[in-house]
Design an enzyme around this catalytic site. Structure first.
Site, PDB file in Angstrom:
ATOM      1  N   ASP A  44       0.818  -1.227   0.000  1.00 54.34           N
ATOM      2  CA  ASP A  44       0.000   0.000   0.000  1.00 54.34           C
ATOM      3  C   ASP A  44       0.847   1.272   0.000  1.00 54.34           C
ATOM      4  OD1 ASP A  44      -2.047  -1.832   0.223  1.00 54.34           O
ATOM      5  OD2 ASP A  44      -2.989  -0.915   1.978  1.00 54.34           O
ATOM      6  N   CYS A  83      -4.221  -6.258  -2.330  1.00 50.67           N
ATOM      7  CA  CYS A  83      -3.118  -7.120  -1.879  1.00 50.67           C
ATOM      8  C   CYS A  83      -3.027  -8.540  -2.456  1.00 50.67           C
ATOM      9  CB  CYS A  83      -3.178  -7.246  -0.372  1.00 50.67           C
ATOM     10  SG  CYS A  83      -3.291  -5.685   0.494  1.00 50.67           S
ATOM     11  N   HIS A 141      -0.469 -14.126   2.784  1.00 51.71           N
ATOM     12  CA  HIS A 141      -1.748 -13.749   2.176  1.00 51.71           C
ATOM     13  C   HIS A 141      -2.145 -14.606   0.967  1.00 51.71           C
ATOM     14  CE1 HIS A 141      -4.678 -10.135   1.400  1.00 51.71           C
ATOM     15  NE2 HIS A 141      -5.227 -11.130   2.063  1.00 51.71           N
ATOM     16  N   HIS A 235       0.994  -0.634   5.099  1.00 56.06           N
ATOM     17  CA  HIS A 235      -0.427  -1.025   5.227  1.00 56.06           C
ATOM     18  C   HIS A 235      -0.862  -0.761   6.668  1.00 56.06           C
ATOM     19  CE1 HIS A 235      -3.890  -3.749   5.468  1.00 56.06           C
ATOM     20  NE2 HIS A 235      -3.811  -3.998   4.155  1.00 56.06           N
ATOM     21  N   ASN A 294       0.296  -2.616  -4.613  1.00 56.41           N
ATOM     22  CA  ASN A 294      -0.799  -1.859  -5.236  1.00 56.41           C
ATOM     23  C   ASN A 294      -0.557  -0.395  -4.874  1.00 56.41           C
ATOM     24  OD1 ASN A 294      -2.262  -3.562  -2.702  1.00 56.41           O
ATOM     25  ND2 ASN A 294      -2.359  -1.340  -2.547  1.00 56.41           N
TER      26      ASN A 294
HETATM   27 CA    CA Z   1      -1.590  -3.972  -0.467  1.00 59.49          CA
END
Ligand code: CA
Length: 478
Positions: A44, A83, A141, A235, A294
């Site tokens: 992020d 993500c 993740h 993040h 991202n």
């Molecule tokens: Ca992310």
């Protein structure tokens, strides 16, 4: 018998020739050794929040070194605007939509289908075939079920956490393991994992991840290695220690100040990693890549994507175009600015190309080997066309050369990114033919993609109803 007298000068010359041959052999060996990969992923991070993209208020000298001693990409994309799917694309070299990974996965350690399908070959698995050792530190993740964790997916070592985010202070890691979790975001409070063991850790999370990356480089130094340093910073939750906050007393906005401190901690970590590579004489043949998964969610974490429009979760450039730098001293020259379009998909393919004949691929790849482009032996853009979806295909975007079309609930939006990087002027009405061509490209591409393979973050409540056992310890059958 005539005695052969050898002039000493010839012996000296012969010795020089042998030495030269040996050193030549050594350098050939060095080049023929496949490169190490240190893949540093921020989470992020805004497009404008690194020095190499012009950031003024957060110094990132170490991250900038990667760009300065290598190449900075100005048109680099990830494959999804958030993500999980972005990581799935990067680590398989394939559009994650091809295998239904088009939602952000839920934390569900009981569910073997909530993550990256085993039908996919991950970069760590591919490099394992080529004799690499791999370690991931940080955010995974890609599935919390025991069959989906890093050690089952080609990694030799794992230090970190399984879900999409984590608290940063050790005193907040109050849950002994994933089976104590009772809701999606409670997983942010689990103790960290080292391989399969929950551990006690005392450092600020970002510092702990950097420390582990340095240590694993030291451990792995004698064979090709892949270090995946998957920071969850910056993040949310926004949490930083005084050490880093003190650097930004001039930033009055509290959110931006904490964010800056978190980015600064990442930059310190990158500095430690680069120093370790230098100390171990591994700089020349190690590819270091830095990118964000991202764009910045500017409304949430104080990030800045300027001059791009939009943010994380959107198909405007601010959601998908990311800061991206790569260094590989033995192969590519320094101080390059590379403008043609590239993708995070290309990391996988570039690594496969360096290990030709050693990797058995499972599936068709969407990435491109970047090396010939960066060495200047191949011209043109690595990608003429790239695609993105969001919210179960309610939105779809295509970039073809300079033009980008976003289709969704509102009117079609067409932008020329070379003339209009900020996507301010919709030219769809003026260019009906172009719009039609791009819609056709989108449809053709979509026809190759799979339906979503699991319920995602947006279906959290629905999933809870269907899977009341989602946090229970799964029964593993032999
Ligand atoms: Ca992310």
């Amino acid at each position: 018998m005539n005695k052969i007298v050898v002039n000493p000068i010839y012996i000296i010359l012969l010795c020089l020739v042998i030495t030269a041959c040996q050193s030549n052999q050594k350098s050939t060996e060095k080049i023929s050794t496949p490169p190490n990969l240190v893949l540093i992923l921020a989470d992020d991070l805004g497009y404008a929040d690194v020095g190499f993209n012009g950031c003024q208020d957060i110094p990132t000298p170490n991250i900038d070194r990667i760009a300065k001693e290598g190449v900075k990409f100005t048109n680099a994309y990830v494959t999804w605007a958030a993500c999980g799917p972005s990581r799935a694309g990067m680590l398989t070299g394939r559009y994650q939509d091809r295998f239904g990974f088009s939602r952000n996965p839920l934390f569900a350690p009981n569910d073997p289908n909530q993550g990256l399908p085993l039908s996919e070959l991950m970069l760590s698995e591919a490099l394992q075939q080529a004799g690499y050792k791999s370690a991931i530190m940080g955010k995974w993740h890609l599935g919390a079920h025991p069959s989906q964790r890093p050690l089952q997916r080609g990694f030799n070592d794992f230090f970190g956490f399984l879900t999409g985010g984590h608290k940063y202070f050790p005193e907040e890691w109050t849950l002994a393991d994933e089976y104590e979790v009772t809701s999606q975001y409670e997983a942010y409070k689990t103790k960290l994992l080292r391989n399969d063991q929950r551990i006690e850790e005392t450092e600020y999370l970002t510092d702990a991840l950097s420390r582990e990356a340095v240590n694993y480089i030291g451990q792995y130094k004698d064979q090709p290695f892949f270090i995946y340093l998957s920071y969850n910073a910056p993040h949310g939750p926004l949490q930083a220690t005084e050490k880093y906050l003190k650097r930004f007393e001039d930033i009055k906005d509290k959110k931006r100040r904490t964010y800056a401190a978190m980015v600064s901690a990442v930059d310190d970590g990158v500095g430690l990693v680069l120093q370790q590579l230098k100390d171990l004489n591994l700089e020349e043949n190690t590819i270091v890549v830095f990118l964000s998964d991202n764009g910045g969610p500017s409304h949430r974490n104080g990030s800045n994507n300027a001059p791009l429009r939009g943010r994380k979760g959107q198909l405007f450039e601010g959601g998908i175009r990311v800061p991206f730098a790569l260094r590989w001293p033995s192969q590519i020259s320094s101080n390059q600015v590379y403008e043609p379009t590239i993708s995070s998909l290309d990391i996988f393919v570039t690594m496969v190309a360096q290990n030709q004949g050693k990797i058995q691929l499972k599936n068709e790849l969407d990435g491109v080997d970047l090396l010939p482009y960066l060495k200047g032996t191949k011209e043109g853009a690595p990608h003429e066309t790239l695609f993105w979806t969001f919210t179960d295909r309610a939105e779809i975007a295509v970039r073809h050369q300079a033009n980008k079309l976003i289709m969704g609930d509102s009117l079609p939006q067409l932008y020329n990114l070379e003339a209009d990087i900020g996507e301010t002027t919709n030219i769809a009405m003026e260019q009906p033919g172009l719009q039609k061509d791009l819609v056709a490209k989108q449809q053709e591409w979509l026809s190759q993609m799979a339906e979503p393979a699991f319920l995602g973050l947006l279906q959290n409540k629905e999933y809870d109803k269907l899977h009341s056992d989602r946090f229970k310890r799964p029964v593993i059958k032999d």
